[in-house]
Design a protein around this motif. Structure first.
Motif, PDB file in Angstrom:
ATOM      1  N   UNK A 225     -62.577 -74.015  30.124  1.00 59.28           N
ATOM      2  CA  UNK A 225     -61.509 -73.446  31.040  1.00 59.28           C
ATOM      3  C   UNK A 225     -62.256 -72.571  32.104  1.00 59.28           C
ATOM      4  N   UNK A 226     -62.384 -73.110  33.110  1.00 57.34           N
ATOM      5  CA  UNK A 226     -63.113 -72.533  34.267  1.00 57.34           C
ATOM      6  C   UNK A 226     -62.455 -71.286  34.611  1.00 57.34           C
ATOM      7  N   UNK A 227     -61.177 -71.160  34.560  1.00 58.98           N
ATOM      8  CA  UNK A 227     -60.547 -69.792  34.898  1.00 58.98           C
ATOM      9  C   UNK A 227     -60.832 -68.547  34.132  1.00 58.98           C
ATOM     10  N   UNK A 228     -61.517 -68.900  32.925  1.00 63.45           N
ATOM     11  CA  UNK A 228     -61.995 -67.675  32.018  1.00 63.45           C
ATOM     12  C   UNK A 228     -63.317 -67.502  32.115  1.00 63.45           C
ATOM     13  N   UNK A 231     -64.042 -63.603  33.122  1.00 66.50           N
ATOM     14  CA  UNK A 231     -63.201 -62.607  32.018  1.00 66.50           C
ATOM     15  C   UNK A 231     -62.149 -63.528  31.418  1.00 66.50           C
ATOM     16  N   UNK A 232     -62.236 -63.175  29.902  1.00 65.85           N
ATOM     17  CA  UNK A 232     -61.203 -64.180  29.113  1.00 65.85           C
ATOM     18  C   UNK A 232     -59.823 -63.872  29.748  1.00 65.85           C
ATOM     19  N   UNK A 233     -58.799 -64.597  29.192  1.00 67.05           N
ATOM     20  CA  UNK A 233     -57.621 -64.432  29.723  1.00 67.05           C
ATOM     21  C   UNK A 233     -56.744 -64.265  28.505  1.00 67.05           C
ATOM     22  N   UNK A 234     -55.411 -64.516  28.599  1.00 62.60           N
ATOM     23  CA  UNK A 234     -54.541 -64.696  27.584  1.00 62.60           C
ATOM     24  C   UNK A 234     -53.306 -65.416  27.521  1.00 62.60           C
TER      25      UNK A 234
END
Length: 726
Positions: A225-228, A231-234
């Protein structure tokens, strides 16, 4: 010990865990089988996913090709992942680029295929779609996108219009269920057309006031998951826990010609459910199912989508709760309703007309109807699966209009069926402990016409391995309860030795793991994972405790309001009984399970009698206050009504009694049994000064799979047992 069935296979090679987890021993099966309206043929996706092929119900031979991606004109698709045949048989909806959401929901890109001119075109250019539905005349398709209903008119150059505009994530959903309805009422669509194709009728879910839950997501791997990356997401979604607010539901209708939306005048309690709507052959009648929050009072209304009047035609009040399977198994034909009900203590069938007049009861003997296949309007015959030969068996059965009941399946074991539209033929799917699934074409009198799949190659492959003996057994607990089980012994079993035992179980309400079928065991496929464990020197056992299915309502519902209490007692009793067998080392017994089986593992290891030396709990609930409303309240009512049931009977309350070496495993992105369950439980263990091991799996859901994940999970569990029991 009463041995009911057994098998033994000649031996040779050793099994590989990696081969097991990558599906090397998976049986061949038939999927996406669609009986065609002519009653003589069925359709199926080809093995390469490029074609939809039709076959004869009489011979099993190919008779035509409905769709071929290589020759279709217009749009190009690489693979067919599903399809829907229009009611008039002139069109197909081809599903591709499928992306799962939850257990049953997904988005996909659909294409309209005109069979006559071999032309393929997109259903919509506005983005992926959900749950498309053909109108009865075949000229319109309704679908959901971004929580709103859209309508495509095929006779008007596929003109697309938007029926609803209030859909919004985590607030309003039109035509598809919210998370808890999807999971616990087993559905992914809440939208139908009226019989005259003039009205769309759907359930609207307002989940604005439903509490939400957030899961943290990381970059991870497979998929990455490149978008994280930085920073982690939720992921945040609405998840009602027991006693809290559910989505507010109502039924709406849309007049396609006048564009008028109406609200059905449905007598529904403020906290009631609408688990299903179903179309009928009458344009003035849409069947709407309602259920009170206690889930013990099922009502079926016939609603007029124009006048909005809803008339109660059937009410079925059931002791304790209505089983979830009821809603899917209700059959509505042109003139009749076939309703499964436990009103007499066993799941039997009741025939009504569309006005709600009961015509007759189908099946009165003390056995359980397991699946409903349909009702033949021409003959008055009802087709279903049931277990007249005992809880571990299942037969395909017809109940004639004159009351005569005939068994159509030919062999002991577990039989299922796919019937032709006119009930003239059926595909019988049979397996037992020793034989993977066999698919046989049959006439409706049970006579076999052709074998479609016999899984002979899988049997040959398995014959080269060092496999042990499988057997069904029964025993009686110290409380006088007779329980069913299966056992797998090593190939070189020696009755003079004492073996360690690993007990697998699930044990949840209505579930059955002890069946005379191929799909038994933690990983299915002929108890293949248990066979691997037997090669490590274990005996493997599974017992269905009180609360499980196939034995009638009294046995199944005795766990009501105190889930886990009797179930864990029975698993402990199983271990005690096993320890009394001359070939079992009572000091080396382990237990494991997944989901409810994880709950049952924790409850059994802390039941108070220290019979388990080791256990593995995978994705376990640990307190029913953390789970969802529909499932939990069905068996427990609300925490406000039943505080002792929630607070006295759970692994967290019993943390101080934990006995044995525990490994607990959970996926961090489990949308079903939240990681919260394990987090709170291990904190209770820490404060109780109990040792344990814990594994968490990044971005994995309740099934804990993807890439090497499942192989790693099972290896850790087996290593844990080897360290503690060998």
């Amino acid at each position: 010990m009463l041995v009911l069935a057994m098998s033994q296979v000649q031996a040779g090679d050793k099994l590989s865990l990696r081969d097991i987890t990558r599906g090397e021993f998976r049986a061949e099966s038939m999927t996406e089988v669609h009986p065609m309206d002519d009653g003589e043929t069925y359709a199926q996706i080809s093995d390469d996913g490029k074609r939809i092929v039709t076959y004869s119900f009489k011979t099993g031979k190919q008779v035509g090709v409905l769709f071929d991606a290589a020759t279709a004109r217009g749009a190009n698709i690489s693979r067919v992942q599903g399809y829907i045949v229009s009611p008039d048989g002139r069109r197909l909806l081809i599903q591709t680029n499928t992306k799962p959401i939850y257990r049953r929901s997904f988005t996909a890109e659909y294409y309209i295929f005109m069979i006559q001119n071999n032309k393929l075109e997109p259903l919509s250019d506005g983005g992926p779609q959900q749950t498309p539905v053909f109108s009865p005349d075949g000229n319109q398709i309704a679908f959901v996108r971004d929580n709103n209903i859209h309508l495509v008119k095929l006779l008007y150059d596929n003109a697309e219009s938007q029926v609803t505009k209030d859909g919004k994530r985590n607030e309003i959903i039109n035509g598809i269920p919210d998370w808890v309805y999807e999971e616990e009422f087993s559905t992914n669509s809440s939208m139908v057309f009226s019989a005259d194709s003039k009205q769309i009728v759907w359930i609207r879910y307002d989940e604005t006031d439903v509490p939400q839950y957030s899961m943290q997501l990381f970059k991870g791997l497979v998929p990455e998951r490149e978008e994280y990356r930085d920073y982690p997401g939720d992921y945040t979604y609405k998840y009602p826990i027991p006693g809290k607010q559910n989505a507010k539901v109502k039924v709406l209708s849309y007049d396609i010609q006048s564009h008028q939306t109406r609200t059905i005048d449905l007598p529904l309690e403020a906290d009631g459910y609408i688990p299903r709507i179903k179309a009928t052959s009458d344009p003035e009648k849409i069947a709407i199912f309602t259920l009170n929050r206690h889930q013990d009072d099922l009502k079926i209304y016939m609603a007029n989508p124009l006048s909005t009047v809803a008339k109660l035609i059937i009410e079925d009040k059931i002791d304790k709760y209505v089983k979830e399977e009821t809603f899917e198994d209700v059959q509505i034909t042109d003139k009749h309703i076939l309703l499964p009900s436990e009103r007499d203590g066993y799941n039997h069938l009741y025939l009504y007309n569309l006005n709600g007049q009961q015509l007759r009861q189908i099946v009165a003997d003390k056995y359980v109807v397991k699946s409903v296949y349909g009702f033949d309007e021409l003959t008055g015959d009802a087709y279903f699966a049931a277990n007249p030969k005992g809880a571990t068996e299942q037969q395909v059965i017809v109940a004639r209009q004159n009351g005569k009941i005939e068994t159509l399946s030919q062999k002991d074991g577990v039989n299922n069926a796919i019937f032709s539209k006119n009930f003239k033929y059926f595909i019988n799917i049979w397996s037992d402990l020793d034989n993977p699934a066999q698919y046989t074409l049959c006439q409706n009198n049970g006579k076999a016409l052709a074998t479609l799949i016999d899984n002979h190659e899988l049997k040959q492959k398995l014959a080269a391995y060092d496999l042990g003996k499988k057997e069904l057994f029964q025993f009686t607990t110290s409380e006088g309860v007779t329980l069913n089980g299966w056992m797998v012994k090593p190939k070189d079993f020696d009755a003079s030795k004492r073996y360690p035992v690993i007990m697998y179980q699930y044990g949840g309400p209505g579930n059955q793991q002890v069946l005379n079928q191929w799909g038994i065991g933690m990983s299915g496929n002929g108890a293949i994972l248990e066979q691997y464990l037997c090669q490590q020197g274990y005996i493997c056992v599974c017992v269905d405790n009180r609360g499980t299915g196939g034995r009638g309502a009294e046995f199944e519902k005795c766990t009501y309001l105190r889930l886990g209490e009797l179930e864990s007692k029975d698993q402990v009793e199983t271990a005690i009984w096993l320890g009394q067998q001359s070939y079992v080392d009572k000091n080396r017994i382990g237990i494991w399970g997944w989901s409810y089986g994880g709950w049952n593992t924790l409850m059994s290891m802390s039941e108070g009698r220290p019979v388990f030396k080791a256990g593995v709990a995978i994705a376990p609930p640990t307190n029913w206050r953390f789970y969802d409303t529909i499932y939990t309240e069905r068996y427990m009512r609300t925490p406000q009504e039943n505080p002792k049931g929630y607070d006295e009977v759970n692994p967290i309350a019993r943390a101080g009694q934990l006995h044995g070496a525990l490994l607990i495993c959970h996926g961090l992105a489990d949308d079903n049994v939240h990681y919260r369950n394990s987090a709170e439980y291990v904190e209770a263990l820490v404060q109780a000064d109990k040792d344990f091991r814990q594994l968490v799996y990044t971005n994995r859901n309740h099934s804990i799979f993807g890439g090497n994940t499942r192989n790693h999970l099972f290896r850790q569990a087996i290593n844990h047992f080897n360290a503690e029991l060998q």
